[in-house]
Motif scaffolding. Structure first.
Motif, mmCIF file in Angstrom:
data_model
loop_
_atom_site.group_PDB
_atom_site.id
_atom_site.type_symbol
_atom_site.label_atom_id
_atom_site.label_comp_id
_atom_site.label_asym_id
_atom_site.label_seq_id
_atom_site.Cartn_x
_atom_site.Cartn_y
_atom_site.Cartn_z
ATOM 1 N N SER A 1 21.532 11.637 7.173
ATOM 2 C CA SER A 1 21.739 12.903 6.963
ATOM 3 C C SER A 1 20.753 13.859 7.520
ATOM 4 N N GLY A 2 19.695 13.340 7.710
ATOM 5 C CA GLY A 2 18.353 14.189 7.995
ATOM 6 C C GLY A 2 17.362 14.502 7.048
ATOM 7 N N ASP A 3 17.485 13.732 5.821
ATOM 8 C CA ASP A 3 16.574 13.947 4.855
ATOM 9 C C ASP A 3 15.694 12.566 4.635
ATOM 10 N N VAL A 4 14.530 12.697 3.990
ATOM 11 C CA VAL A 4 13.614 11.744 3.678
ATOM 12 C C VAL A 4 13.549 11.196 2.188
ATOM 13 N N LEU A 5 13.562 10.019 2.253
ATOM 14 C CA LEU A 5 13.561 9.232 0.899
ATOM 15 C C LEU A 5 12.335 8.674 0.623
ATOM 16 N N GLU A 6 11.380 9.166 -0.223
ATOM 17 C CA GLU A 6 10.008 8.537 -0.469
ATOM 18 C C GLU A 6 9.894 8.827 -2.005
ATOM 19 N N ILE A 7 10.602 8.078 -2.884
ATOM 20 C CA ILE A 7 10.482 8.231 -4.416
ATOM 21 C C ILE A 7 9.660 7.337 -5.185
ATOM 22 N N VAL B 1 0.725 -1.185 -0.065
ATOM 23 C CA VAL B 1 -0.198 0.078 -0.025
ATOM 24 C C VAL B 1 0.872 1.142 0.001
ATOM 25 N N LEU B 2 0.533 2.048 -0.989
ATOM 26 C CA LEU B 2 1.415 3.358 -1.147
ATOM 27 C C LEU B 2 0.989 4.458 0.092
ATOM 28 N N SER B 3 2.034 5.072 0.680
ATOM 29 C CA SER B 3 1.634 6.228 1.679
ATOM 30 C C SER B 3 0.900 7.397 0.841
ATOM 31 N N LYS B 4 0.647 8.572 1.568
ATOM 32 C CA LYS B 4 0.002 9.551 0.806
ATOM 33 C C LYS B 4 0.950 10.251 0.173
ATOM 34 N N GLY B 5 2.189 10.285 0.842
ATOM 35 C CA GLY B 5 3.355 11.116 -0.067
ATOM 36 C C GLY B 5 3.628 10.507 -1.386
ATOM 37 N N LEU B 6 3.465 9.290 -1.431
ATOM 38 C CA LEU B 6 3.757 8.501 -2.904
ATOM 39 C C LEU B 6 2.443 8.708 -3.496
ATOM 40 N N VAL B 7 1.408 8.644 -3.067
ATOM 41 C CA VAL B 7 0.199 8.863 -3.864
ATOM 42 C C VAL B 7 0.219 10.344 -4.543
ATOM 43 N N ASP B 8 0.787 11.228 -3.575
ATOM 44 C CA ASP B 8 1.012 12.834 -4.015
ATOM 45 C C ASP B 8 1.707 12.871 -5.419
ATOM 46 N N LYS B 9 2.786 11.899 -5.342
ATOM 47 C CA LYS B 9 3.598 11.953 -6.549
ATOM 48 C C LYS B 9 2.899 11.373 -7.932
ATOM 49 N N ILE B 10 1.949 10.797 -7.697
ATOM 50 C CA ILE B 10 1.126 10.461 -9.046
ATOM 51 C C ILE B 10 0.391 11.496 -9.548
ATOM 52 N N ASP B 11 0.917 12.370 -10.351
ATOM 53 C CA ASP B 11 0.448 13.798 -10.881
ATOM 54 C C ASP B 11 0.599 13.951 -12.401
ATOM 55 N N ASP B 12 0.918 13.024 -13.249
ATOM 56 C CA ASP B 12 0.969 13.076 -14.557
ATOM 57 C C ASP B 12 -0.418 12.914 -15.157
ATOM 58 N N PHE B 13 -1.203 13.859 -15.192
ATOM 59 C CA PHE B 13 -2.394 13.937 -15.722
ATOM 60 C C PHE B 13 -2.484 14.034 -17.170
ATOM 61 N N LYS B 14 -3.755 13.057 -17.566
ATOM 62 C CA LYS B 14 -4.034 12.839 -19.120
ATOM 63 C C LYS B 14 -5.384 13.227 -19.315
ATOM 64 N N ARG B 15 -5.706 14.054 -20.466
ATOM 65 C CA ARG B 15 -7.125 14.168 -20.684
ATOM 66 C C ARG B 15 -7.811 12.856 -20.970
ATOM 67 N N LEU B 16 -9.124 12.987 -20.280
ATOM 68 C CA LEU B 16 -10.104 11.808 -20.382
ATOM 69 C C LEU B 16 -10.836 11.941 -21.732
ATOM 70 N N SER B 17 -10.831 11.226 -22.820
ATOM 71 C CA SER B 17 -11.792 11.411 -23.874
ATOM 72 C C SER B 17 -13.260 10.993 -23.527
#
Length: 399
Positions: A278-284, A190-206
Motif C-alpha cells: 500500500s506504500g506505507d512503512v511498518l516499523e512498530i 539489533v534495533l534500527s534507528k527508527g525503532l530506537v527513536d520510538k523508545i521515548d518514555d522518559f522517567k526521572r532518575l533519582s
C-alpha cells in the motif's frame, strides 16, 4: 503613563498607549488583507482534509496487510534464515553493550537514552492587555509583570518592556543533552534507528544514591544545584536533573530491564522498516509484552485518533478561512451596533454550516476511490447542514 509596584520577587508596571480610531477605509483595507489570508487558510483546509483521508485509509490497509503477513518468532536468541526479509513479531528485554555516562556529574546508567535537563533561574515577563475607547481614541492598557522562575530555555530579557532590573544571562554555563546508546538489541536482534527513536518514555532518575560531584555543586532532592544557596536561588543559578528511557539492564534501585514488543522486517540480525504494498512503512515498537493482535489493535486506534484530530484541524481551518473571507460584510455595517451584532451571528452560523458541509464533502471525495458506498453516504450527510439552515429561513425570504 506607567505605574510601578514591587511585591516580593514579582514586579509589575502598567503602560497605557493610545492611537486614533481607524477610519472606514483603513478598516476596509485591513479586512481585505484578512480575506486573502482566509482564502489561503480555506484552500489549505481542503488539502489537509483530502490528504488525511488518503493517509488514514493507506495506513489501515497497510496494517491489515501486516497482520496477515507477520510471523511470530519462536526465539529471540536465534536467527532463522527462513524469516529473512519477512515481517516478524518478537518481544523481549532491551539490552545495550555499554552504559551511558555523564562524567561531569559522575553518573552512569544502563539504558537506551539518558537525558540531562538544565534549567536556569531567570526573569520571566508576563503581559496582560485590554483595549477600550475613550474620547474618540483606542487606548490599550498593558500590564507587565515579572517573576523569577526555573526555565530550561534562555529567556531573552532584551525583548522585555523593561529590562532594567530584569536582566538574564545570555547563555547557560551547562548545556542540556540526550545521549543515545549506539547499539540496542532485543535478544540477538539489533534495533534500527527508527525503532530506537520510538523508545521515548522518559522517567526521572533519582539522585539520592549519588554524591555531590564538585565543591560548587550541591545535590538537593533529584537536582544538582549550581548555586550558593539552593533554597534562595539568584538569577543565573542552574539546576540539573536527569531522565532515562529504556532501562537495558538489571539495576538494584530501578529494577529489571524494560521489555518491548517489536514488529519489523528481519534483515540478517537487524530489525528494519517493512514496506507494504500500500506504500506505507511498518516499523512498530510498543512497551511491554504484547501479542500480534494487541499491537495491531493499538496501531489502528492510534491511526483513528490521528485521523479525527486532523479532521478537526481541517474543519477549524475551513471555518476560520470562511470567517475571514466574509468579515468584510461585518466591516460594512460595524457603525450600527444592533445590525452589526446580528450580522456577526449570521456570518458565524454561515461559516459553521458551510465549513461542516464542505469538510464532509471533501472527506467523501477522499474515500471515493477506496470505499465508494461510504463516500456516497458521507456526501449525502454533507447536505444536512445546508438543508437545516435553509429550513430555518422564513418562507418570504426564501421567495
Amino acid at each position: 503613563f506607567q505605574q510601578f509596584s514591587d511585591s516580593g520577587s514579582r514586579k509589575e508596571h502598567v503602560k497605557i498607549t493610545s492611537e486614533s480610531k481607524p477610519g472606514f477605509l483603513e478598516r476596509l483595507s485591513e479586512t481585505s488583507g484578512g480575506m486573502l489570508m482566509g482564502l489561503v487558510t480555506f484552500l489549505l483546509a481542503f488539502y489537509l482534509l483530502f490528504t488525511n483521508e488518503g493517509r488514514a485509509l493507506r495506513t489501515a490497509k497497510s496494517l491489515d496487510e501486516g497482520l496477515s503477513l507477520v510471523v511470530p518468532l519462536d526465539s529471540i536468541h536465534s536467527i532463522s534464515q527462513q524469516n529473512e526479509g519477512r515481517l516478524v513479531h518478537l518481544s523481549g528485554a532491551l539490552s545495550t553493550s555499554k552504559p551511558l555516562f555523564d562524567p561531569s556529574y559522575g553518573l552512569s546508567i544502563q539504558a537506551v537514552k539518558l537525558k540531562r535537563n538544565v534549567e536556569m533561574y531567570q526573569w520571566v515577563e508576563y503581559e496582560d492587555s485590554k483595549e477600550y475607547e475613550e474620547n474618540g481614541e483606542i487606548k490599550k492598557e498593558t500590564k507587565y509583570s515579572y517573576n523569577t522562575e526555573w526555565k530550561s530555555e534562555v529567556v531573552n530579557s532584551r525583548n522585555f518592556d523593561r529590562e532594567i532590573g530584569h536582566k538574564n544571562p545570555s547563555a547557560m554555563a551547562v548545556e542540556s543533552f540526550t545521549a543515545v546508546s549506539p547499539n540496542v538489541q532485543v535478544g540477538s536482534f539489533v534495533l534500527s534507528k527508527g525503532l530506537v527513536d520510538k523508545i521515548d518514555d522518559f522517567k526521572r532518575l533519582s539522585l539520592s544514591n549519588l554524591e555531590d560531584p564538585h565543591a560548587d555543586v550541591t545535590r538537593g532532592g533529584d537536582y544538582f544545584y549550581h548555586s550558593e544557596n539552593p533554597r534562595r536561588p539568584e538569577v543565573g543559578d542552574l539546576r540539573v536533573s536527569f531522565f532515562y528511557a529504556g532501562l537495558s539492564g538489571d539495576d538494584p534501585h530501578l529494577g529489571s530491564a524494560d521489555k518491548v514488543t517489536v514488529i519489523a522486517r528481519q534483515r540478517g540480525d537487524q530489525l528494519v522498516p517493512y514496506h507494504t504494498k500500500s506504500g506505507d512503512v511498518l516499523e512498530i515498537l510498543h512497551p511491554g509484552d504484547l501479542s500480534v493482535e494487541e499491537v495491531f489493535q493499538k496501531e489502528h486506534q492510534s491511526n483513528t485518533m490521528k485521523t479525527w484530530a486532523l479532521r478537526a484541524a481541517g474543519w477549524l481551518s475551513m471555518f476560520v478561512g470562511i470567517s475571514l473571507m466574509t468579515r468584510i460584510f461585518y466591516t460594512l455595517v460595524d457603525w450600527f451596533p444592533v445590525v452589526r451584532d446580528l450580522v456577526n451571528i449570521g456570518l458565524k452560523a454561515f461559516a459553521f454550516c458551510v465549513a461542516t458541509s464542505l469538510s464532509l464533502l471533501t472527506i467523501s471525495v477522499g474515500w471515493l476511490f477506496y470505499r465508494p458506498l461510504w463516500a456516497l453516504l458521507i456526501g449525502l450527510l454533507s447536505m444536512v447542514p445546508i438543508v437545516v439552515a435553509k429550513s430555518r429561513v422564513p418562507p418570504k425570504k426564501q421567495q
